[in-house]
Design a protein around this motif. Structure first.
Motif, PDB file in Angstrom:
ATOM      1  N   ASP A 241      -8.245   3.842  12.485  1.00 49.07           N
ATOM      2  CA  ASP A 241      -7.223   4.759  12.750  1.00 49.07           C
ATOM      3  C   ASP A 241      -5.798   4.422  12.323  1.00 49.07           C
ATOM      4  N   ARG A 242      -5.237   5.150  11.859  1.00 46.38           N
ATOM      5  CA  ARG A 242      -3.787   5.171  11.128  1.00 46.38           C
ATOM      6  C   ARG A 242      -3.674   3.996  10.006  1.00 46.38           C
ATOM      7  N   SER A 243      -4.830   3.634   9.322  1.00 44.48           N
ATOM      8  CA  SER A 243      -5.062   2.888   8.379  1.00 44.48           C
ATOM      9  C   SER A 243      -4.261   3.442   7.020  1.00 44.48           C
ATOM     10  N   SER A 244      -4.183   4.651   6.761  1.00 41.97           N
ATOM     11  CA  SER A 244      -3.425   5.301   5.986  1.00 41.97           C
ATOM     12  C   SER A 244      -2.146   4.974   5.582  1.00 41.97           C
ATOM     13  N   ALA A 245      -1.480   4.671   6.776  1.00 42.94           N
ATOM     14  CA  ALA A 245      -0.167   4.065   6.756  1.00 42.94           C
ATOM     15  C   ALA A 245      -0.119   2.583   5.691  1.00 42.94           C
ATOM     16  N   ARG A 246      -1.155   2.173   5.450  1.00 39.89           N
ATOM     17  CA  ARG A 246      -1.166   0.694   4.790  1.00 39.89           C
ATOM     18  C   ARG A 246      -1.368   0.795   3.484  1.00 39.89           C
ATOM     19  N   LEU A 247      -1.360   2.065   2.891  1.00 41.70           N
ATOM     20  CA  LEU A 247      -1.817   2.392   1.422  1.00 41.70           C
ATOM     21  C   LEU A 247      -0.933   1.760   0.469  1.00 41.70           C
ATOM     22  N   ALA A 248       0.333   1.399   0.833  1.00 39.91           N
ATOM     23  CA  ALA A 248       1.073   0.476  -0.249  1.00 39.91           C
ATOM     24  C   ALA A 248       0.733  -0.656  -0.185  1.00 39.91           C
ATOM     25  N   GLU A 249       0.343  -1.401   0.830  1.00 34.40           N
ATOM     26  CA  GLU A 249       0.008  -2.683   0.781  1.00 34.40           C
ATOM     27  C   GLU A 249      -1.571  -2.932   0.136  1.00 34.40           C
ATOM     28  N   LEU A 250      -2.485  -1.675   0.551  1.00 32.02           N
ATOM     29  CA  LEU A 250      -3.526  -1.823  -0.372  1.00 32.02           C
ATOM     30  C   LEU A 250      -3.601  -1.409  -1.464  1.00 32.02           C
ATOM     31  N   SER A 251      -2.514  -0.766  -2.029  1.00 27.91           N
ATOM     32  CA  SER A 251      -2.276  -0.513  -3.417  1.00 27.91           C
ATOM     33  C   SER A 251      -1.748  -1.916  -4.151  1.00 27.91           C
ATOM     34  N   LYS A 252      -0.998  -2.638  -3.534  1.00 31.72           N
ATOM     35  CA  LYS A 252      -0.546  -4.103  -4.029  1.00 31.72           C
ATOM     36  C   LYS A 252      -1.799  -4.992  -4.506  1.00 31.72           C
ATOM     37  N   GLU A 253      -2.638  -4.945  -3.313  1.00 27.86           N
ATOM     38  CA  GLU A 253      -3.618  -5.860  -3.531  1.00 27.86           C
ATOM     39  C   GLU A 253      -4.815  -5.458  -4.725  1.00 27.86           C
ATOM     40  N   LEU A 254      -4.647  -4.150  -5.114  1.00 30.48           N
ATOM     41  CA  LEU A 254      -5.229  -3.785  -6.312  1.00 30.48           C
ATOM     42  C   LEU A 254      -4.458  -3.750  -7.563  1.00 30.48           C
ATOM     43  N   GLY A 255      -3.145  -4.290  -7.459  1.00 32.66           N
ATOM     44  CA  GLY A 255      -2.401  -4.527  -8.605  1.00 32.66           C
ATOM     45  C   GLY A 255      -1.627  -3.119  -9.066  1.00 32.66           C
ATOM     46  N   ILE A 256      -1.608  -2.161  -8.058  1.00 37.40           N
ATOM     47  CA  ILE A 256      -0.874  -0.955  -8.424  1.00 37.40           C
ATOM     48  C   ILE A 256       0.650  -1.183  -8.068  1.00 37.40           C
ATOM     49  N   SER A 257       1.389  -0.790  -9.248  1.00 40.30           N
ATOM     50  CA  SER A 257       2.772  -0.516  -8.746  1.00 40.30           C
ATOM     51  C   SER A 257       3.635   0.776  -8.878  1.00 40.30           C
ATOM     52  N   HIS A 258       2.875   1.598  -9.561  1.00 38.84           N
ATOM     53  CA  HIS A 258       3.182   3.057  -9.668  1.00 38.84           C
ATOM     54  C   HIS A 258       1.927   3.831  -9.236  1.00 38.84           C
TER      55      HIS A 258
END
Length: 378
Positions: A16-33
């Motif tokens: 629950d509420r894990s979608s609030a962590r999408l920025a952190e999870l994106s960084k882990e995948l090398g996503i900057s934009h």
């Protein structure tokens, strides 16, 4: 020994509420934009707010594509690809129902290549590389977050699929809070969709395997056991999370043991009359199950034993599913969704074009069979 190959999304977060962590999870995948593929309704409802706040705090760029269409037409998918290229994104997040997630899959695949969408319809025709991809479902229905399939509506209103292991996302984020308060009608039709995935995966004629079987049974237990609760109370957090897990497990099951005639007959309904996919499935589910009884009775009995205490017959399962569908707050006949009796031959003709699914059905389906099934639910 049964020979089979099994694949799925490599990482799944169910919290629950894990979608609030999408920025952190994106960084882990090398996503900057990131490009977030969603629809305007979800944005307006505020469901994206915690995620967008997280991106801002992390200093990551986000571009929103909010013009996703139901049963995404080719033009809508290509608009999203063009928006992604203009923005210069380096990762994609699908946030929504099946239409948003299917669109996101194709954006991640197409944005960095010269492939043309019509050229990759079919199985295994797509080529990489693709951009990093995260999927966040907001309904418990399609299971698209764990499938290698994207369905597109062609300009001739035919539904075609891109099927490729490249479409499995890097990460699926299951946040039960995103499904709280969904209207009862949407809850019902998406839940029946997920149940269809479990039933058809378990009874498929091709690629049936013990892993999918186990997942399909557990999925059906979660879905059948909680659907009435979530339809009655949209804020039932425990039941909502159970439904999201059930949808995901059914998605993994049918990604490896493919669906059949229910989907084949549902696709023309959605393609021509813009009926939501879950509702299209629900309309034809019981007639197809009745039709399949001579070939699938034993398998239906095994599913009945898993969800109906003391009952282990195919008839018990079909009767229970029929009663459940009849209870749901949604349309019950083709007439209810604006289809005329004169449209039925056209639907039957189009259903017969979906041979990639019909070949999986426990029982062969002819044009006359398809027409009779549509007539039963008219």
């Amino acid at each position: 020994m049964i020979n089979f190959t099994f694949e799925t999304t490599p990482r799944i977060i169910c919290e629950d509420r894990s979608s609030a962590r999408l920025a952190e999870l994106s960084k882990e995948l090398g996503i900057s934009h990131a490009l977030i593929v969603t629809d305007a309704g979800l944005l307006g409802a505020g469901l994206l707010a915690p995620a967008l706040d997280g991106f801002k705090a992390a200093g990551l760029k986000v571009t929103l594509f909010t013009d996703v269409k139901m049963d995404p037409p080719e033009a809508s998918v290509l608009d999203a690809v063009a928006a992604a290229r203009r923005a210069g994104i380096d990762g994609v997040i699908g946030f929504g129902g099946g239409s948003s997630m299917d669109t996101a899959k194709l954006v991640a695949l197409l944005v960095g290549t010269s492939q043309q969408l019509p050229d990759i319809y079919g199985i295994g025709l797509a080529k990489g590389p693709r951009l990093p991809l995260i999927q966040v479902p907001t309904t418990a229905g399609t299971g698209s977050e764990v499938t290698p399939i994207a369905i597109v509506t062609t300009p001739t209103s035919e539904k075609k699929g891109v099927v490729s292991s490249l479409l499995y996302p890097d990460l699926a984020v299951l946040d039960g809070t995103l499904t709280w308060g969904l209207p009862a009608r949407i809850t019902a039709m998406t839940a029946i969709d997920a149940m269809v995935h479990a039933i058809e995966a378990y009874t498929t004629r091709h690629k049936k395997n013990p892993i999918s079987d186990g997942l399909a049974v557990k999925a059906l237990q979660l879905l059948y056991g909680n659907i009435r609760r979530v339809v009655a109370d949209g804020a039932d957090a425990e039941a909502r999370s159970a439904m999201l897990q059930g949808s995901m497990l059914a998605g993994i099951a049918f990604a490896n043991a493919p669906v059949a005639a229910v989907h084949a007959l549902a696709y023309p309904i959605g393609g021509h009359f813009h009926v939501p996919h879950g509702l299209s499935n629900a309309l034809v589910l019981v007639p197809v199950m009745e039709f399949n009884m001579p070939a699938a009775e034993t398998l239906y009995g095994e599913l009945a034993a898993a969800i109906l205490p003391g009952k282990a017959s195919g008839r018990a399962l079909v009767d229970a599913v029929a009663a459940l569908v009849a209870e749901m707050p949604m349309e019950q006949t083709l007439r209810d969704v604006g289809i005329a009796e004169t449209d039925l031959p056209m639907l039957a003709e189009d259903a017969m074009k979906v041979q990639r699914l019909l070949v999986n059905n426990p029982r062969d389906v002819t044009y006359d069979d398809a027409l009779a099934l549509y007539t039963k639910v008219y």
